[in-house]
Design an enzyme around this catalytic site. Structure first.
Site: not given
Length: 232
Positions: A16, A84
């Site tokens: 990701s 993230k």
């Protein structure tokens, strides 16, 4: 005790954050970047310090800034750690249209005019938004042209919001924008779940167990601003 209060090992388990952080990167996490989180026994994730005020930290500090890569506990399963990039802080407004991120920092229009290039500013009914505010600074951020709106993909990849981020919360997105389970799908991250930020890579290997020697020892804040060497 060092692992409890200063640093903790973390392995990138998914793609990701490609092409900034790669599957197989082994990081040390700077746990004092945003205060000192309540320590947990590794793997068991059992807290070993009382959380008297319920904010997840024994020493409070300023939370993540826009653009920071952040390690945090997944809001839907707090025993799992996610990594993230913070794209919006409390009070900010953001939305996506056709995969493009638009951000209105809470400081307002004057702040936007003073801090962002004119060509990135969009006026929407008198409110200014910054178009794709992080891509030039962090070149690992990208979209996958193979992911198209064909009814098979979640709509949040293409269109999302607008939403205003709650105070003391942070909106997180992966740099691999079309292959990231992030705040578009499960909401913002409260301060109590913020753990720290990636510090440096102490080891890295690929899916074939070949060592990426050129990544070992790299400081993340330097690495993330360079054109990625590994583009997948």
């Amino acid at each position: 005790m060092v692992i409890f209060f200063v640093a903790q090992a973390f392995v990138i388990p998914s793609g990701s954050m490609k092409n900034t952080l790669l599957i197989g990167d082994h990081l040390f996490v700077k746990k004092f970047a945003y205060g000192v989180p309540v320590p947990h026994i590794p793997w068991l994730e059992i807290p070993v310090w009382p959380d008297s005020d319920g904010d997840g930290h024994i020493i409070d500090a300023e939370g993540p800034k826009r653009g920071d890569i952040v390690i945090f506990r997944y809001p839907r399963n707090e025993k799992i750690h996610y990594v993230k990039r913070c794209v919006a802080v409390g009070g900010d407004i953001l939305f996506l249209r056709d995969k493009v991120l638009y951000l209105h920092p809470h400081e307002g229009n004057d702040y936007i005019v003073s801090n962002y290039p004119k060509e990135k500013i969009v006026d929407i009914e008198g409110m200014l938004f910054v178009k794709n505010p992080y891509r030039e600074e962090f070149p690992g951020i990208h979209n996958d042209p193979k992911v198209i709106m064909d009814g098979m993909q979640p709509i949040e990849i293409f269109d999302f919001g607008p939403v205003r981020v709650e105070e003391n919360h942070w909106f997180m997105m992966g740099d691999n924008r079309d292959h990231s389970n992030d705040s578009r799908f499960w909401g913002t991250v409260p301060y109590r779940l913020v753990v720290g930020k990636p510090w440096f890579i102490y080891f890295s290997w690929d899916e074939n167990y070949l060592i990426r020697w050129d990544r070992i020892g790299r400081n993340i804040e330097t690495l993330e601003r360079e054109p990625p060497n590994y583009v997948e």
